[in-house]
Motif scaffolding. Structure first.
Motif, short mmCIF file in Angstrom:
data_model
loop_
_atom_site.label_atom_id
_atom_site.label_comp_id
_atom_site.label_asym_id
_atom_site.label_seq_id
_atom_site.Cartn_x
_atom_site.Cartn_y
_atom_site.Cartn_z
N GLY A 104 0.84 -1.19 0.00
CA GLY A 104 0.00 0.00 0.00
C GLY A 104 0.87 1.24 0.00
O GLY A 104 2.05 1.19 0.37
N SER A 105 0.30 2.35 -0.43
CA SER A 105 1.05 3.61 -0.43
C SER A 105 1.29 4.12 0.98
O SER A 105 2.30 4.75 1.27
N VAL A 106 0.33 3.88 1.87
CA VAL A 106 0.44 4.25 3.28
C VAL A 106 -0.12 3.11 4.12
O VAL A 106 -0.96 2.34 3.66
N GLY A 107 0.35 2.99 5.34
CA GLY A 107 -0.23 2.06 6.29
C GLY A 107 0.29 0.65 6.26
O GLY A 107 -0.10 -0.16 7.10
N LYS A 108 1.20 0.32 5.35
CA LYS A 108 1.59 -1.08 5.24
C LYS A 108 2.41 -1.57 6.43
O LYS A 108 2.21 -2.69 6.90
N THR A 109 3.33 -0.74 6.95
CA THR A 109 4.12 -1.19 8.10
C THR A 109 3.26 -1.33 9.34
O THR A 109 3.34 -2.33 10.06
N GLY A 110 2.40 -0.34 9.61
CA GLY A 110 1.52 -0.43 10.77
C GLY A 110 0.57 -1.59 10.67
O GLY A 110 0.32 -2.30 11.66
N THR A 111 0.01 -1.82 9.48
CA THR A 111 -0.91 -2.95 9.29
C THR A 111 -0.19 -4.27 9.48
O THR A 111 -0.71 -5.19 10.11
N LYS A 112 1.02 -4.37 8.93
CA LYS A 112 1.82 -5.60 9.12
C LYS A 112 2.08 -5.87 10.59
O LYS A 112 1.91 -7.00 11.07
N GLU A 113 2.47 -4.85 11.33
CA GLU A 113 2.75 -5.03 12.76
C GLU A 113 1.48 -5.38 13.54
O GLU A 113 1.50 -6.26 14.42
N ALA A 114 0.38 -4.71 13.23
CA ALA A 114 -0.88 -4.99 13.93
C ALA A 114 -1.39 -6.40 13.62
O ALA A 114 -1.89 -7.10 14.49
N LEU A 115 -1.25 -6.80 12.36
CA LEU A 115 -1.69 -8.14 11.97
C LEU A 115 -0.84 -9.22 12.66
O LEU A 115 -1.38 -10.22 13.16
N ALA A 116 0.47 -9.00 12.72
CA ALA A 116 1.34 -9.95 13.41
C ALA A 116 0.97 -10.04 14.89
O ALA A 116 0.91 -11.13 15.47
N ALA A 117 0.70 -8.88 15.52
CA ALA A 117 0.32 -8.88 16.93
C ALA A 117 -1.00 -9.59 17.14
O ALA A 117 -1.18 -10.33 18.13
N ALA A 118 -1.94 -9.39 16.22
CA ALA A 118 -3.26 -10.02 16.35
C ALA A 118 -3.16 -11.54 16.24
O ALA A 118 -3.79 -12.28 17.01
N ILE A 179 -2.98 -8.11 0.87
CA ILE A 179 -3.69 -6.89 1.28
C ILE A 179 -3.09 -5.68 0.58
O ILE A 179 -1.86 -5.51 0.56
N VAL A 180 -3.95 -4.82 0.03
CA VAL A 180 -3.56 -3.46 -0.34
C VAL A 180 -4.23 -2.52 0.65
O VAL A 180 -5.46 -2.48 0.74
N THR A 181 -3.44 -1.77 1.41
CA THR A 181 -4.01 -0.92 2.46
C THR A 181 -4.68 0.32 1.90
O THR A 181 -5.80 0.67 2.30
N ALA A 182 -4.00 1.04 1.00
CA ALA A 182 -4.52 2.29 0.46
C ALA A 182 -3.67 2.70 -0.73
O ALA A 182 -2.52 2.28 -0.86
N ILE A 183 -4.24 3.52 -1.58
CA ILE A 183 -3.51 4.10 -2.71
C ILE A 183 -3.46 5.60 -2.49
O ILE A 183 -4.48 6.24 -2.23
N ALA A 184 -2.25 6.18 -2.59
CA ALA A 184 -2.08 7.61 -2.36
C ALA A 184 -0.87 8.08 -3.15
O ALA A 184 -0.05 7.27 -3.60
N PRO A 185 -0.71 9.40 -3.34
CA PRO A 185 0.47 9.90 -4.04
C PRO A 185 1.75 9.58 -3.27
O PRO A 185 1.94 10.07 -2.17
N ALA A 186 2.58 8.74 -3.82
CA ALA A 186 3.87 8.39 -3.24
C ALA A 186 4.75 7.90 -4.38
O ALA A 186 4.28 7.16 -5.25
N HIS A 187 6.00 8.29 -4.38
CA HIS A 187 6.93 7.94 -5.47
C HIS A 187 6.37 8.39 -6.81
O HIS A 187 6.60 7.74 -7.84
N THR A 188 5.61 9.48 -6.84
CA THR A 188 4.96 9.90 -8.08
C THR A 188 5.96 10.35 -9.14
O THR A 188 5.58 10.48 -10.32
N ALA A 189 7.20 10.57 -8.75
CA ALA A 189 8.22 10.90 -9.74
C ALA A 189 8.42 9.75 -10.72
O ALA A 189 8.92 9.95 -11.83
N PHE A 190 8.02 8.55 -10.32
CA PHE A 190 8.25 7.36 -11.14
C PHE A 190 6.97 6.84 -11.79
O PHE A 190 6.98 5.78 -12.42
#
Length: 461
Positions: A104-118, A179-190
């Motif tokens: 995902g563009s945002v939230g992937k590390t937090g979601t990964k950590e929360a999912l592992a904890a769950a 899982i795709v968490t969200a799509i947002a402007p990130a790395h838009t130079a590419f």
């Protein structure tokens, strides 16, 4: 516990062991080597891991993977980077585990950590997940190579900044759930636009195991594009969000006194109420993705809710702490690891909930291409909405925002993290809340480190 034997490493990498040994961990950074680890001597344009073999074994390495003949216990291969990928794929092949991939563009590390904890709440010690943000062409195979054979659930974060990268990573991970968490402007130079970013994130579904599940954000304007990307590969598609029609949906949310959010969610035909320790609407979305994955993996939703309530913030990704300042303490919200326009807005909305003077230290957002100036200038709106009393803008990228803020908000524009630290120490007062956020290359983690020090510079200690 033994993670790999020299014979297993040699078989996985088509290499030759010079003696028998066993290892309990894997790393390619000699500074991270601990007793019993396997050290992979990766070679690149600027460095050669073979130079650090002595230091790795001095730190306790039990063996190495090299492309040169050495006297240390080792497995010699033709190419150590390919060997790392082969070892990761061998680790994936030998486990009887449910594997979950997150991007995902945002939230992937937090979601990964929360999912592992769950999942770990119900299966303690049987869950393996990527550490830190090891989500690229070296981090993903390393995380796989570290996976114990007794793993019951594996959770792997995958990132990209160019098209085609995720298809390679997901081919190694071979998730049962993606899982795709969200799509947002990130790395838009590419990329040509958000649609192209959505297409690149949708590559994660290409690695799904037969009959696997794709989890897609229902509220995303790119939902239909992600659904189309998933359909050729997924046996089942699950959506999450707040909109009517989402398979996993937030029915009601309410901010709680601790700063988190109380959520009533519908998970298909079940209803669940739980608290999320982290504040912000973006964390509600992350939590819904977690519940969707836990449910699909056959996990315990009740225990997942308890894990979400207990989660602490990650350094650089929402961690909160009190910093000593002359005369008292100030609240610090550490979002210094990375930034894009979407995550900037989300975290400014979080500090807006603090009933105190609000300060924002905002570093430039990188890799935004030709639209960078417009994206930076547009931050004036969420800064206004957050009621920021004083802003410290850091880096050359922030010139457009500085111009937009003239006459609206008290601010300074400084060249680097060192200047930001000096300014913050001058203005931070007891009872304040300060948000620190910017792209990792800006170096605002140094500002956070200074605030965590027992005696901040400038306090007279």
């Amino acid at each position: 516990m033994t993670l790999w034997t020299s014979a297993e490493i040699a078989a996985a990498t088509n290499g030759q062991a010079n003696q028998d040994f066993t290892v309990t961990g894997v790393t390619f950074d000699s500074r991270e080597v601990g007793p019993g680890d396997l050290f992979l001597a990766l070679t690149g344009e600027e460095t050669d891991g073979h130079r650090f073999l002595g230091g790795a074994f001095a730190n306790g390495a039990a063996g190495a993977v090299t492309s040169q003949s050495v006297t240390y216990p080792s497995v010699q291969v033709d190419n150590t980077m390919i060997a790392l990928e082969d070892l990761g794929c061998a680790a994936r092949a030998r486990v009887d585990a449910t594997i979950i991939g997150v991007t995902g563009s945002v939230g992937k590390t937090g979601t990964k950590e929360a999912l592992a904890a769950a999942l770990n709440r119900a299966h303690p010690g049987r869950v393996h997940w990527s550490v830190k943000s090891y989500n690229n062409h070296t981090g993903v195979p390393l995380s796989l190579a570290r996976m114990p054979r007794e793993t019951r659930f594996g959770v792997f974060e995958m990132g990209m900044n160019h098209a085609g990268e995720l298809s390679v990573l997901t081919g190694m991970v071979r998730p049962h759930i993606a899982i795709v968490t969200a799509i947002a402007p990130a790395h838009t130079a590419f990329f040509s636009g958000e649609e192209a970013i959505a297409d690149a994130k949708g590559e994660i579904f290409q690695g799904l195991e037969p009959g696997g599940t794709a989890i897609v954000p229902f509220d995303s304007p790119h939902r239909d594009r992600l659904l189309a990307a998933a359909q050729p590969y997924a046996g089942r598609i699950v959506t999450f969000g707040s909109g009517a029609g989402a398979d996993v949906r937030a029915v009601e949310t309410m901010r709680v006194e601790s700063g988190g959010t109380f959520v009533t969610a519908r998970v298909h035909d079940r209803e669940l109420s739980f608290t999320i320790a982290h504040p912000g609407a973006h964390w509600v979305s992350n939590a819904l993705a977690v519940l969707a994955a836990v449910n699909d993996a056959g996990g315990d939703l009740g225990l997942a809710g308890l894990a979400l309530a207990d989660m602490a913030g990650l350094p650089g990704r929402g961690q909160r702490f009190l910093a000593r300042v002359p005369g008292g303490e100030a609240l610090v919200i550490d979002e210094s690891y990375n930034a894009n326009p979407s995550s900037m807005r989300a975290t400014l909305a979080v500090i807006a909930q603090e009933d105190r003077r609000r300060i924002a230290v905002l570093g430039g957002m990188r890799e935004l291409g030709d639209d960078s100036a417009a994206y930076h200038a547009a931050l004036v709106e969420p800064i206004d909405e957050a009621g920021i009393s004083h802003a410290i803008l850091v880096g050359a990228e922030m010139v457009p925002l500085a111009r937009a803020l003239e006459g609206r908000v008290d601010f300074v524009h400084v060249p680097d993290a060192a200047a930001a630290k000096a300014r913050l120490i001058d203005v931070l007062a007891p009872g304040d809340a300060v948000l620190i956020k910017g792209s990792n290359g800006i170096g605002l983690s140094a500002v956070v480190a200074a605030l965590k020090a027992p005696a901040m510079a400038g306090t007279g200690d």
